[in-house]
Scaffold this active site. Structure first.
Site, PDB file in Angstrom:
ATOM      1  N   VAL A  60       0.805  -1.216   0.000  1.00  0.00           N
ATOM      2  CA  VAL A  60       0.000   0.000   0.000  1.00  0.00           C
ATOM      3  C   VAL A  60       0.847   1.279   0.000  1.00  0.00           C
ATOM      4  CG1 VAL A  60      -0.217   0.300   2.505  1.00  0.00           C
ATOM      5  CG2 VAL A  60      -2.121   0.931   1.009  1.00  0.00           C
ATOM      6  N   TYR A  61       2.140   1.186   0.271  1.00  0.00           N
ATOM      7  CA  TYR A  61       2.965   2.386   0.328  1.00  0.00           C
ATOM      8  C   TYR A  61       3.063   3.032  -1.056  1.00  0.00           C
ATOM      9  CZ  TYR A  61       4.639   0.939   4.983  1.00  0.00           C
ATOM     10  OH  TYR A  61       4.725   0.576   6.308  1.00  0.00           O
ATOM     11  N   SER A  62       2.571   4.265  -1.144  1.00  0.00           N
ATOM     12  CA  SER A  62       2.600   5.027  -2.393  1.00  0.00           C
ATOM     13  C   SER A  62       2.044   4.211  -3.550  1.00  0.00           C
ATOM     14  CB  SER A  62       4.025   5.509  -2.704  1.00  0.00           C
ATOM     15  OG  SER A  62       4.471   6.414  -1.718  1.00  0.00           O
ATOM     16  N   LYS A  88       4.085  -6.188   3.114  1.00  0.00           N
ATOM     17  CA  LYS A  88       2.850  -6.367   3.879  1.00  0.00           C
ATOM     18  C   LYS A  88       1.636  -6.395   2.969  1.00  0.00           C
ATOM     19  CE  LYS A  88       4.834  -3.222   7.288  1.00  0.00           C
ATOM     20  NZ  LYS A  88       5.482  -2.341   6.297  1.00  0.00           N
TER      21      LYS A  88
END
Length: 322
Positions: A60-62, A88
Site C-alpha cells: 500500500v505504500y505510495s 505487507k
C-alpha cells in the site's frame, strides 16, 4: 552493524531495519512527502554500505511504487541471498469489492502483485499489515501457509493488533499445522509504551521477534515539540498518536542528547534497542544522515539515570496504531 536472529528462527537480520514508506512517487497513495526514485536510491545504497540488510515496505505504500523503487535498487546494489526483504498485505489497493483485507482472494492476488513490483521470486518476511476482523482467521492463516508452501514467502509476520487477536491467529495455525507468525511489527517508542503490558510479554514467551514501527514517534523525538515539518503538517494519522503531555519526554530526550553531544534520534533508538525482546526498530529515512544516526545508535549506551529520566514522565494512554 550488528546482526541478530529474528525471534526463534534461524534468519539473521540487521539490528536496524530500513523502513521504506519514505520511498514512492509523491501523490500516489496517501503521502505527499515521499521521495521519488532518484532521491530514494542514494539512501538505499547508504543503508547497504552501513551493513543494513533488512528492508521493510508494503503493497500500500505510495500505491505500490515503494515496492517498485526498493526492488529495482536492491536488485542493482545487493545480492538477493544477502538481504532480507519484508512487505505487507491488508490495505486498500483498489476501490470496490476485494480490494483490501486478508481474504484468500486478496492474499493470493497481492502476493503475486508484490513479487512483480519487487522483481523477486520470493519475499523473506510477508506480514499482515493489520488484523482483518471481517475475515475468518482460519481463512487468513491457511492462505498465508499456502503462500509459504508455494515458495513465495519464507516467513510470515503480523503487525499492530491486540494481544488476544495475535494469540488467536497463532493458536489457529498451531491447531491446523499451518505456518505461524515469527514476528510482530508494532507501535512502540518512548511516547507509546502500551505494548509493554501484553504484546511484548506475549512475544517474549512465544519466541516472536519484535520490529517496532515509528520508533522515533513520527519524528516527534527528533525535534522540539512545537517544530513542524512538511511531513508532520500533512500527517493526519500521526497527529492522532501522541498528546501534549509527551512534551516532557521530548524535552528530557533533548537534554540528554545535548549533554552527550549526539543526535536526538540516537538517544531514542538506543533506549528502544535495549528493551527486552526488541529485534530491530524500523527506521525511516529521507536524508542520508538519518541512516547514519540510526546506525550510530547501536554504539550508544544509556545510563540507568538517563533511562529513568526518559521514562519518568510517561503516562498510560488509549491504544493507538491498531
Amino acid at each position: 552493524m550488528q546482526y541478530v536472529k529474528l525471534g526463534s528462527t534461524g534468519l539473521d537480520v540487521s539490528r536496524i531495519c530500513l523502513g521504506c514508506m519514505s520511498f514512492g512517487l509523491p501523490g500516489r497513495g496517501v503521502h505527499e512527502w515521499t521521495l521519488d526514485e532518484e532521491a530514494s536510491r542514494p539512501l538505499i545504497r547508504r543503508a547497504l554500505e552501513a551493513g543494513i540488510t533488512f528492508f521493510d515496505t508494503a503493497n500500500v505504500y505510495s500505491d505500490g511504487t515503494s515496492e517498485e523503487i526498493v526492488g529495482r535498487a536492491l536488485g542493482e546494489f545487493a545480492r538477493r541471498d544477502e538481504i532480507v526483504v519484508a512487505s505487507k498485505v491488508h490495505g486498500a489497493m483498489h476501490e470496490g469489492p476485494n480490494g483490501r483485507g486478508l481474504s484468500r482472494k486478496a492474499i493470493m492476488t497481492e502476493i503475486d502483485n508484490s513479487l512483480r513490483r519487487l522483481g523477486t521470486d520470493y519475499i523473506d518476511l510477508y506480514q499482515i499489515h493489520r488484523f482483518d476482523r471481517h475475515t475468518p482467521v482460519e481463512e487468513t492463516m491457511e492462505a498465508l501457509h499456502d503462500v509459504v508452501k508455494a515458495g513465495k514467502a519464507r516467513y510470515i509476520g503480523a503487525s499492530s493488533m491486540y494481544a488476544w487477536e495475535f494469540s488467536k491467529a497463532q493458536y489457529t495455525a498451531t491447531l491446523h499445522g499451518w505456518t505461524r507468525f515469527v514476528s510482530m511489527q508494532n507501535h512502540y517508542n518512548l511516547l507509546y509504551r502500551e505494548e509493554e503490558r501484553e504484546m511484548l510479554p506475549l512475544c517474549a514467551d512465544q519466541g516472536v521477534g519484535v520490529l517496532p514501527w515509528s520508533p522515533l514517534a513520527r519524528g516527534r523525538l527528533t525535534r522540539d515539540w512545537d517544530t513542524a515539518t512538511e511531513r508532520s503538517r500533512g500527517d493526519a494519522f500521526g497527529r492522532k498518536l501522541y498528546q501534549e503531555g509527551d512534551r516532557e519526554i521530548v524535552d528530557a530526550l533533548a537534554r540528554i542528547a545535548a549533554e552527550r553531544d549526539v543526535p536526538r534520534a540516537g538517544v531514542a533508538l538506543a533506549w528502544l534497542l535495549r528493551r527486552d525482546g526488541v529485534t530491530a526498530p524500523i527506521v525511516g529515512a529521507t536524508r542520508e544522515g538519518h541512516v547514519d544516526d540510526a546506525v550510530a545508535s547501536l554504539d550508544l549506551e544509556l545510563s540507568d539515570k538517563e533511562t529513568e529520566e526518559l521514562e519518568r514522565s510517561y503516562t498510560p494512554r488509549a491504544i493507538s496504531g491498531h
